[in-house]
Design a protein around this motif. Structure first.
Motif, short mmCIF file in Angstrom:
data_model
loop_
_atom_site.label_atom_id
_atom_site.label_comp_id
_atom_site.label_asym_id
_atom_site.label_seq_id
_atom_site.Cartn_x
_atom_site.Cartn_y
_atom_site.Cartn_z
N GLU A 48 4.24 -39.48 23.77
CA GLU A 48 5.70 -39.34 23.85
C GLU A 48 6.01 -37.40 23.46
N VAL A 49 6.91 -36.85 23.68
CA VAL A 49 6.30 -35.12 23.59
C VAL A 49 8.30 -35.11 24.10
N ALA A 50 8.73 -33.72 23.19
CA ALA A 50 10.21 -33.39 24.18
C ALA A 50 9.67 -31.78 23.95
N PHE A 51 11.11 -31.91 24.86
CA PHE A 51 11.12 -30.39 26.05
C PHE A 51 12.69 -30.39 25.79
N SER A 52 13.52 -29.56 25.07
CA SER A 52 14.59 -28.99 24.15
C SER A 52 14.96 -30.39 23.37
N THR A 53 15.96 -30.79 24.06
CA THR A 53 16.33 -32.45 24.11
C THR A 53 16.12 -33.11 24.06
N ARG A 54 15.43 -33.64 25.46
CA ARG A 54 15.24 -34.91 26.40
C ARG A 54 13.36 -35.67 25.37
N ARG A 55 13.15 -36.18 25.84
CA ARG A 55 10.95 -37.45 25.09
C ARG A 55 11.61 -37.31 26.72
N HIS A 56 9.79 -37.18 26.82
CA HIS A 56 9.74 -37.30 27.97
C HIS A 56 7.78 -38.26 27.22
N GLY A 57 7.42 -39.30 28.07
CA GLY A 57 6.50 -39.89 27.82
C GLY A 57 4.81 -39.76 29.00
N LEU A 58 3.72 -39.21 28.60
CA LEU A 58 2.46 -39.22 28.82
C LEU A 58 1.31 -39.76 28.35
N THR A 59 0.17 -39.78 30.01
CA THR A 59 -0.42 -40.43 29.73
C THR A 59 -1.70 -39.60 29.53
N VAL A 60 -3.05 -39.26 28.40
CA VAL A 60 -2.88 -38.70 28.87
C VAL A 60 -5.05 -39.12 28.51
N THR A 61 -5.74 -38.66 29.11
CA THR A 61 -7.53 -39.37 28.21
C THR A 61 -7.22 -38.14 26.54
N PHE A 62 -8.13 -39.04 26.14
CA PHE A 62 -9.24 -38.40 24.83
C PHE A 62 -9.47 -37.29 24.74
N ASP A 63 -10.59 -36.54 25.98
CA ASP A 63 -10.42 -34.92 26.22
C ASP A 63 -9.73 -34.75 26.71
N GLU A 64 -8.63 -34.64 26.70
CA GLU A 64 -7.29 -33.41 26.79
C GLU A 64 -6.73 -33.16 25.58
N VAL A 65 -6.59 -34.23 24.86
CA VAL A 65 -5.87 -33.70 23.43
C VAL A 65 -6.15 -32.93 22.20
N GLU A 66 -6.77 -32.62 21.40
CA GLU A 66 -7.15 -32.48 19.71
C GLU A 66 -5.48 -33.15 18.90
N TRP A 67 -6.57 -32.62 18.22
CA TRP A 67 -5.20 -32.95 16.28
C TRP A 67 -4.45 -32.28 16.88
N ALA A 68 -3.37 -32.14 15.79
CA ALA A 68 -2.17 -31.12 15.82
C ALA A 68 -2.72 -31.03 14.43
#
Length: 59
Positions: free
Chosen positions: A39-59
């Motif tokens: 789940e990500v937020a852009f402005s005041t709206r929340r959106h759902g994304l499906t990603v694979t493990f190799d597309e993200v890193e720990w924040a």
């Protein structure tokens, strides 16, 4: 890149692609498909994304 040991509630960062620089919260983990539902937020709206493990890193 990222580790496959994600859990709901983890915060991730998208380092490249159309959502470069976006942080999100893991909502679901699908180990069989190596996917995360995020789940990500852009402005005041929340959106759902499906990603694979190799597309993200720990924040």
């Amino acid at each position: 890149m990222g580790s496959p040991k994600f859990a709901p509630g983890d915060v991730i960062y998208v380092p490249q692609g159309p959502f470069t620089g976006v942080c999100g919260v893991v909502r679901e983990v699908n180990m069989a498909r190596s996917e995360l539902r995020v789940e990500v937020a852009f402005s005041t709206r929340r959106h759902g994304l499906t990603v694979t493990f190799d597309e993200v890193e720990w924040a």
